[in-house]
Design an enzyme around this catalytic site. Structure first.
Site, PDB file in Angstrom:
ATOM      1  N   ASP A  12      -5.829  -7.588   4.368  1.00 21.79           N
ATOM      2  CA  ASP A  12      -7.047  -6.964   3.832  1.00 21.79           C
ATOM      3  C   ASP A  12      -7.962  -8.045   3.260  1.00 21.79           C
ATOM      4  O   ASP A  12      -9.157  -8.099   3.564  1.00 21.79           O
ATOM      5  CB  ASP A  12      -6.658  -5.958   2.742  1.00 21.79           C
ATOM      6  CG  ASP A  12      -7.869  -5.307   2.100  1.00 21.79           C
ATOM      7  OD1 ASP A  12      -8.763  -4.869   2.857  1.00 21.79           O
ATOM      8  OD2 ASP A  12      -7.929  -5.244   0.862  1.00 21.79           O
TER       9      ASP A  12
ATOM     10  N   LYS B 261       4.006 -15.772   1.901  1.00 19.07           N
ATOM     11  CA  LYS B 261       4.042 -16.292   0.532  1.00 19.07           C
ATOM     12  C   LYS B 261       5.496 -16.470   0.134  1.00 19.07           C
ATOM     13  O   LYS B 261       5.953 -15.987  -0.907  1.00 19.07           O
ATOM     14  CB  LYS B 261       3.293 -15.310  -0.396  1.00 19.07           C
ATOM     15  CG  LYS B 261       3.027 -15.822  -1.798  1.00 19.07           C
ATOM     16  CD  LYS B 261       2.114 -17.035  -1.859  1.00 19.07           C
ATOM     17  CE  LYS B 261       2.146 -17.628  -3.265  1.00 19.07           C
ATOM     18  NZ  LYS B 261       1.463 -18.945  -3.316  1.00 19.07           N
TER      19      LYS B 261
ATOM     20  N   TYR C 288       0.824  -1.214   0.000  1.00 17.50           N
ATOM     21  CA  TYR C 288       0.000   0.000   0.000  1.00 17.50           C
ATOM     22  C   TYR C 288       0.855   1.261   0.000  1.00 17.50           C
ATOM     23  O   TYR C 288       0.407   2.321  -0.406  1.00 17.50           O
ATOM     24  CB  TYR C 288      -0.901   0.046   1.241  1.00 17.50           C
ATOM     25  CG  TYR C 288      -2.167  -0.777   1.181  1.00 17.50           C
ATOM     26  CD1 TYR C 288      -2.154  -2.108   0.788  1.00 17.50           C
ATOM     27  CD2 TYR C 288      -3.381  -0.220   1.559  1.00 17.50           C
ATOM     28  CE1 TYR C 288      -3.315  -2.855   0.764  1.00 17.50           C
ATOM     29  CE2 TYR C 288      -4.549  -0.962   1.538  1.00 17.50           C
ATOM     30  CZ  TYR C 288      -4.518  -2.272   1.142  1.00 17.50           C
ATOM     31  OH  TYR C 288      -5.663  -3.002   1.124  1.00 17.50           O
TER      32      TYR C 288
ATOM     33  N   ASP D  11     -11.607  -9.934   5.106  1.00 18.51           N
ATOM     34  CA  ASP D  11     -12.955  -9.947   4.510  1.00 18.51           C
ATOM     35  C   ASP D  11     -13.485 -11.372   4.449  1.00 18.51           C
ATOM     36  O   ASP D  11     -14.663 -11.629   4.697  1.00 18.51           O
ATOM     37  CB  ASP D  11     -12.947  -9.360   3.093  1.00 18.51           C
ATOM     38  CG  ASP D  11     -13.288  -7.874   3.070  1.00 18.51           C
ATOM     39  OD1 ASP D  11     -12.955  -7.188   4.054  1.00 18.51           O
ATOM     40  OD2 ASP D  11     -13.889  -7.422   2.079  1.00 18.51           O
TER      41      ASP D  11
ATOM     42  N   ASP E 204      -2.295 -18.632   0.389  1.00 19.94           N
ATOM     43  CA  ASP E 204      -3.355 -19.249  -0.429  1.00 19.94           C
ATOM     44  C   ASP E 204      -3.980 -20.430   0.310  1.00 19.94           C
ATOM     45  O   ASP E 204      -5.205 -20.592   0.343  1.00 19.94           O
ATOM     46  CB  ASP E 204      -2.846 -19.623  -1.830  1.00 19.94           C
ATOM     47  CG  ASP E 204      -1.504 -20.335  -1.829  1.00 19.94           C
ATOM     48  OD1 ASP E 204      -0.851 -20.407  -0.764  1.00 19.94           O
ATOM     49  OD2 ASP E 204      -1.103 -20.826  -2.901  1.00 19.94           O
TER      50      ASP E 204
HETATM   51  C1  IPM Z   1     -10.126  -1.923   4.672  1.00 18.42           C
HETATM   52  C2  IPM Z   1     -10.448  -1.321   3.333  1.00 18.42           C
HETATM   53  C3  IPM Z   1      -9.343  -0.360   2.952  1.00 18.42           C
HETATM   54  C4  IPM Z   1      -8.041  -1.136   2.874  1.00 18.42           C
HETATM   55  C5  IPM Z   1      -9.589   0.410   1.638  1.00 18.42           C
HETATM   56  C6  IPM Z   1     -10.842   1.272   1.742  1.00 18.42           C
HETATM   57  C7  IPM Z   1      -8.420   1.244   1.205  1.00 18.42           C
HETATM   58  O1  IPM Z   1     -10.645  -2.319   2.378  1.00 18.42           O
HETATM   59  O2  IPM Z   1      -9.973  -1.174   5.650  1.00 18.42           O
HETATM   60  O3  IPM Z   1     -10.029  -3.144   4.750  1.00 18.42           O
HETATM   61  O4  IPM Z   1      -7.764  -1.822   1.887  1.00 18.42           O
HETATM   62  O5  IPM Z   1      -7.277  -1.080   3.848  1.00 18.42           O
HETATM   63 MG    MG Z   2     -10.670  -4.278   3.182  1.00 14.52          MG
END
Ligand code: IPM
Ligand code: MG
Length: 346
Positions: free
Chosen positions: A233, A178, A129, A237, A209
């Protein structure tokens, strides 16, 4: 009496609806458990861009300076990465504990969720990032690049946070890496060297993975999962969806001083804006993490129990409705029920 000062940054989309709902609950917690909270509101994201020509204006940074916490709503793009970087919030904690009352919403079979209790620790201010990036053109045409670069000390410091968390939980730490393709980022070796100071903690390196697959196949095996910025990230999710809705999860991002940024995992949800039906549970869970960080454990537990009790009684915001017996509540009704229930728990 303890006095806390926080910054509230609602951002965009449903951000202000969830942040305002959570602040009402925070104020009641303060009253009930004997502390006070002063709140300064600031702009970030699109509204900041419109007013100051900058997604994360200096005025907002100043407002956040020295606060005991920053409660954040949501932005679509712009502002958030700058905010994380400015205060060096390098350790992002994302707990995932699916509620038994929401099992019917999970894509996994209910028995797969027994005792699932994960904590993602994601490095938040470095890696791909923030590495060198750009676009260019050469004889082969146009190209773009982002660089995944980590200083060893950045891996070591987030590893220490993850190890400490594991030590206070079930003493198991999985490292997402990885190294078969990215050998110059030796997460395993660096974390293992920090782990010498935490002999009770078992370390399990796992290719990212494989780890993604295992989170879906057998989430019960995990306790703390440590990952770099991008892998964290994506994995978080995946972990979040186990609970049945990304709307219920909160997160804390801490720096070395223990100061933090608290935000729900969900985004701006443009389709829900202004309808008054958004689920504030993710932001309330973030407030709970802030209270824990402050040491206001009773207040934090009260919020957790209240939420479980409301779910047990069948109250559901729009995103959580599945069964005919579910009792639909909009955001305001949810908050009203929450306040009422809170006052009976101490
Ligand atoms: C998160 C989000 C952010 C990230 C985005 C909005 C930049 O997906 O906080 O997980 O990737 O960190
Ligand atoms: Mg995210």
């Amino acid at each position: 009496m303890k006095h806390y000062q926080i910054a509230a940054l609602p951002g965009e989309g449903v951000g202000s609806e969830v942040v305002e709902a959570s602040l009402v609950i925070l104020q009641q917690a303060a009253q009930q458990f004997g502390f006070t909270v002063a709140i300064d509101r600031g702009l970030i994201g699109e509204p900041a861009q419109q007013q100051h020509g900058n997604f994360f204006p200096e005025a907002t940074a100043q407002l956040c300076e020295g606060k005991d916490g920053i409660l954040f709503g949501a932005v679509t793009q712009g502002g958030l990465l700058e905010l994380r970087k400015r205060f060096d919030f390098f350790a992002n904690l994302r707990p995932v504990r699916p509620s038994v009352h929401l099992r019917d919403r999970s894509p996994l079979r209910p028995e797969k969720l027994d005792d699932v209790d994960l904590l993602f620790v994601r490095e938040l201010v470095s890696g791909i990032y923030f590495g060198a990036s750009g676009r260019g053109i050469d004889q082969r045409g146009s190209y773009g690049y982002h660089t995944m670069q980590y200083w060893d000390r950045e891996i070591r410091r987030v590893a220490k946070v993850a190890l400490k968390q594991a030590q206070n939980r079930r003493c198991h730490l999985t490292i997402a890496h990885k190294e078969n393709a990215l050998p110059h980022l030796p997460w395993t070796r660096l974390v293992q060297s920090e782990a010498a100071a935490f002999p009770e903690v078992t370390i399990e390196p796992m290719l990212v993975d494989t780890l993604a697959m295992q989170i879906v196949m057998n989430p019960q095996q995990f306790d703390v999962i440590l990952a770099g910025n991008l892998f964290g990230d994506i994995l978080s999710d995946l972990g979040a969806v186990l609970t049945g809705s990304i709307g219920v999860l909160g997160s804390a991002s801490l720096n070395a001083a223990g100061s933090g940024l608290y935000e729900p995992i969900h985004g701006t949800a443009p389709d829900l804006v202004g309808k008054g039906i958004v689920n504030p549970m993710g932001t309330i869970a973030s407030v709970e993490l802030m209270l824990r960080q402050w040491g206001e454990i009773k207040a934090a537990n009260c919020l957790m129990q209240t939420q479980e009790e409301l779910l047990a009684q069948g109250y559901r915001t729009a995103d959580l409705m599945t069964r005919s017996e579910d009792k639909f509540v909009n955001t305001q009704e949810f908050v009203d029920r929450f306040l009422e229930m809170m006052s009976s728990i101490d």
